[in-house]
Structure formats: structure tokens, C-alpha cells
Write an enzyme that holds these catalytic residues in place. Sequence first.
Site, mmCIF file in Angstrom:
data_model
loop_
_atom_site.group_PDB
_atom_site.id
_atom_site.type_symbol
_atom_site.label_atom_id
_atom_site.label_comp_id
_atom_site.label_asym_id
_atom_site.label_seq_id
_atom_site.Cartn_x
_atom_site.Cartn_y
_atom_site.Cartn_z
ATOM 1 N N HIS A 190 20.246 -44.203 -46.674
ATOM 2 C CA HIS A 190 18.832 -43.854 -46.843
ATOM 3 C C HIS A 190 18.631 -42.377 -47.143
ATOM 4 O O HIS A 190 17.542 -41.851 -46.993
ATOM 5 C CB HIS A 190 18.012 -44.258 -45.616
ATOM 6 C CG HIS A 190 18.341 -45.627 -45.116
ATOM 7 N ND1 HIS A 190 18.055 -46.758 -45.841
ATOM 8 C CD2 HIS A 190 18.967 -46.047 -43.990
ATOM 9 C CE1 HIS A 190 18.480 -47.821 -45.172
ATOM 10 N NE2 HIS A 190 19.049 -47.420 -44.068
ATOM 11 N N ASN A 193 5.778 -35.976 -47.153
ATOM 12 C CA ASN A 193 6.601 -34.934 -46.558
ATOM 13 C C ASN A 193 5.900 -33.596 -46.723
ATOM 14 O O ASN A 193 5.689 -33.123 -47.837
ATOM 15 C CB ASN A 193 7.987 -34.892 -47.219
ATOM 16 C CG ASN A 193 8.823 -36.090 -46.803
ATOM 17 O OD1 ASN A 193 8.912 -36.409 -45.617
ATOM 18 N ND2 ASN A 193 9.424 -36.762 -47.759
ATOM 19 N N ARG A 243 6.440 -30.481 -46.687
ATOM 20 C CA ARG A 243 7.419 -29.396 -46.824
ATOM 21 C C ARG A 243 7.994 -29.436 -48.229
ATOM 22 O O ARG A 243 7.651 -30.312 -49.037
ATOM 23 C CB ARG A 243 8.560 -29.595 -45.817
ATOM 24 C CG ARG A 243 9.212 -30.980 -45.939
ATOM 25 C CD ARG A 243 10.445 -31.132 -45.094
ATOM 26 N NE ARG A 243 10.881 -32.508 -45.011
ATOM 27 C CZ ARG A 243 11.625 -33.144 -45.909
ATOM 28 N NH1 ARG A 243 11.973 -32.510 -47.023
ATOM 29 N NH2 ARG A 243 11.994 -34.402 -45.738
#
Length: 617
Positions: free
Chosen positions: A220, A274, A276
Amino acid sequence: MITTLLVANRGEIACRIVRTCREAGIRTVAVHSDADENALHARVADTAVRLPGAAPAETYLRGDLIVKAALATGADAVHPGYGFLSENADFARAVLDAGLTWIGPSPEAIEAMASKTRAKELMGLAPLDAADVTQADLPVLVKAAAGGGGRGMRIVRRLEELSTALEGARAEAASAFGDGEVFVEPYLEHGRHVEVQILADTHGTVWPLGTRDCSLQRRHQKVIEEAPAPGLSEGLAEELRTLAVRAARSVSYVGAGTVEFLVADGRAHFLEMNTRLQVEHPVTEEVFGLDLVAEQLRIAEGRALPKDPPRARGHAIEARLYAEDPARDWTPQTGTLHRLAVPAGVRLDTGYSDGDTIGVHYDPMLAKVVAHAPTRAEALRKLAGALDSAVIHGPATNRDLLVRSLRHEEFTGARMDTGFYARHLAALTSPAPDPYAPLAAALADAHGRSRFGGWRNLPSRPQVKRYEMAGEEHEVHYTHTRDGLTAEGVRIVHAGARVVVLEVDGVQRRFEVSAYGNQVHVNATRLTALPRFADPTAHLAPGSLLAPMPGTVVRIAEGLTEGAPVQAGQPLIWLEAMKMQHQISAPAAGTLTALPVTAGQQVEPGTLLAVVEEPSS
């Protein structure tokens, strides 16, 4: 204006942030664990601060120590990079409370989106309740609520595996992110992982910077990424961009972020946002001609983005070069990186320099290699060629896998999905080493050993050397004669300590040889010179399970004791190395006759972990 920036990270991303800051005239401060005292990121920054009192794996999660280091060095801003504390709202709040500039979104936006469970709720979705999962829901994916990078994830295909998967994912997530919360969602077997890069300022402008495809993944965790995502209809691409902007605006997002989707059957399924910078941001930079770190700094200083983003140009592909053995369950590798060099014309982002040590405490990524070209086909060819001819001397890597993946017809035809390696790993890792590499290694070694000697005026018996190559032993023979070295089946044109030239079927082939102790690199082939004497592990009992890497025994299966019966494939021991847990399972049904390790014990490669004795026939 930012004058001094502390990078609250390590490795490749820390070096990459330092590079942009140097170009902008901003001083930099690095932080490091004891294990990273001599790491490249600590050497390239203007100032380096040791973070005391924490284990190496926990050091970069100590937000209190990082803020203290920023204040002590006069930094006025903190960039979190990716991973570690980059999506930790409490850390962002602590940075702001200390009077420092935070290079990222607000703590409130992080809290809303960094937890995948809360992000799904914000987008009108809800994860499955683990207690309610039935056989009809399978397969499902157990996933860490915080962080990313493939840590804290488990695919569950049988209901009886769910509790073990939950336990393992929680432990791995807690170790990697300091947060053991996990959730369960349906697992789509043949979807594509597609994402949209977002850049937003404090003046209400949100840029959706195209799409990226990150479908080739192991455990993953992404391996190959590209921009733009190939093969999407314009309608679907526009839908993805619209959803990404909507997600960003829903939390008043500021800075760089990524909205991730699983695309299956022409439909987009929201995964997470996400909050970031992403590991794969270079492909977007190459396509749009941007420096996303520089844009993050400008946004943090309050500057406005232009109304419209720059136009996309061409295609970019990134490959993550890991110190790991894909053929052996992606086992991380450690040791000295003697040399890393790629041809001119491609981008190399790395946190290592020649001679650095690849340790056991952190992710085994050595570098990211990025190619940009006018078309996807040209970018693929450029990147595959660069990797194929790169000089990588040190532990085993996934380089051959990357080259074969980039040239695989399913990938070149843009028909890949997240199950690519599940289908093709065996074929992609089948040994195809150069059959003349062992001979070239032996001839180079013979030249080095005979520089101060000469031929003998007597018939000479063939010299024999043995090498391990791609998991198999190879024995080569050569002979010293008054005319030099000879070997059966080839003509030795030249044999030096560093260069060997052989003529094979009328064609001359050049081999560049580099030796580091018993490790030998012949062009792109890695060999191990074998000793003349017997393998010291030959005395081990059949069924002995040895540690495949250095690490820590974090768990032993509940109730497992010597004398207990075990089933083939039964999980016995969990090792943690490089922030990932690795399961050691029984190779066959039998009896556990030895269990010499305990939880918490540090082990080296080759340490005996257990012995499973099969019943006599």
C-alpha cells in the site's frame, strides 16, 4: 519574511527543503536522532540540532523537542515535510503557539482532514464498523486513521483474519504516527489510485494542479507515480479536480495538499486528503514548472497566488528507489551505500551520499528518480533507461523491478491498477542476471591478486571461484597461462581490476567491476563472493527460521510456546524494521521445537528466531 527555517524531518525530503531554502536565501536548521548524526540532511543544513533522550524511531515524533530546537536556534518557521508530525494538529498548534510560522494548513484543517475517518464524514461518507463486518463485506482494508505511506494497512480476505489485522495495524500506526486509531473500508481489487495536487493561498485562491496516477504500490505504499494520470476521460479528470477543490474549500485549506481517490469503472471514490506535501510532488513540479516548496513558503508569508495556475507541459514519471529485496517479500536491506549515480537528464532527489549507511530505523527509500519529457512514452523510455544504467553499489535494491515495471506492456499501455504487483511480481522478480558477470568478477579479482606475481612454467589447473547471484550459486573457472588469463567459451580481450572485456560469439562486451569486501558489482549486477569453506549456518536444524533483517521482535503469537503444534503459514513472530512490521510465519505444519527470542529483543540478520520441525514421513 522567513529568515531561518527548521525542517522537522529527515532524509530525502529534508534535503529537498534545504535546497529550496538555500536558493531563496533562507537559513536552515536540521534536527536529527543519534542514529542520524552523520546523515546527509544534518550535513547540508546550516545548523543541526540533536534531539536527545528518544529512541531513533521516536525522535522525529517529539514535537516538544523540535519546537525547543527551533527557539534555541532562532528559527522563525517550521516545515514538517511528509510523514512523522506533518499531519499532527497538536504539533502545528505548538509551533504557532511558540510564535513561529507553520508551513502548512491550519491545525483546524489538519484535524478535519488528517484523520481519514473524519475526512470521510466531512465528504458525506462513513467507514465500516469493524464489529459489524460480515463475510459479505469482504475483502476489506484496515487502515490507519492518521498518517500514510502504507503503514498501518492490512487487506483482510477472511473474517477470522480481521482481529489479527486490526491488532497489527494499530501497533504499526502507533509506532509510525503516535496514533493507533484504525478504521475499516471496502477494498476495491482493481481500482486505480489517482490524486489531485492542491495549492491554496490565504486570499481564497485554490489551484488544482492536475492529476497523478500512483497505482503501482507495494504494501500500500507507492512505487511509481506519474503526472498527468493517463487514460482518464476529460469529464472524469474535471470531476476529480472539482471534488479536490471542494474538499479544500470545505476546511478553508491553505498551502500544499493532495486529495486522493480510487478510480474504478469510470467512477471516483474519495479516499482521503493529505494535508501536507506528498512524496510524489516532483512529478507535478516537472509538469507545471513549479517549486512547490517555494510556493509553500510564499503562501506562509501571506503572498497571493495568481488567479490561474501555469499550464501543464508534457509528462513526468517518478520511481522510488528502495533498499529492499522485492523477491523476498520486499525485505528491507541495510549496509553501506558505496555509490549512487544516475545519468544526466533526470532528476535525483535523495537523502544519501556515497559512503552513507542505510540503517534499520527508518524507511528504506534511497532516492526518487524523475524523468520529464513531451510525451508519456518518451518519459517512460527516459526513466527506464536512466535506472537501467544507474550506478548503485551497496545493498540490494528494487532497481531491476522498477525497470521491468516501466517496460511492462500493462504499464506502457496505461492499463495498470493497484493489483499490478499482486499479478506480476513473480515474473518481474524472476532472475535474469548477466551470465557472464561472475566470470568478469573472478577475472577482475584474479588481476588484482596477480599484479605482483607471474605465470608459472608448469601446466596450471583451473582456478575456481564461487559467487551468489540472484539467490543462486555460480561457479566459474579460469586459467593462468603464459599468454594471460583464459576461460572456456569466451575470449578475454582485457582483464583489469576495474574493467573486463570479453568477446562472446564475436561480440565484445565491457564489464565495469567494483568490489567492496565480498560484495561485487558488475555493471548493474550485484554478486556476493562466497568463501572457500562451508556455510556456517549449514549445521542449523531443518525448519530453522532466521531473521531476514536487523530489527526488533515486537510481538510473539499469543500462547506460542515450545512444543506447540503450528500450521503452515501460521504467524509466529513479528519483527519491526524501518517503521514496518514484518510477519514471520511457519513454513510448514509441524511442531515448534525452539523459540529462543523474546518480545523487545534486538536481532541481527541470521539470528535464529524459531524452529518448526515437520512430522517424519
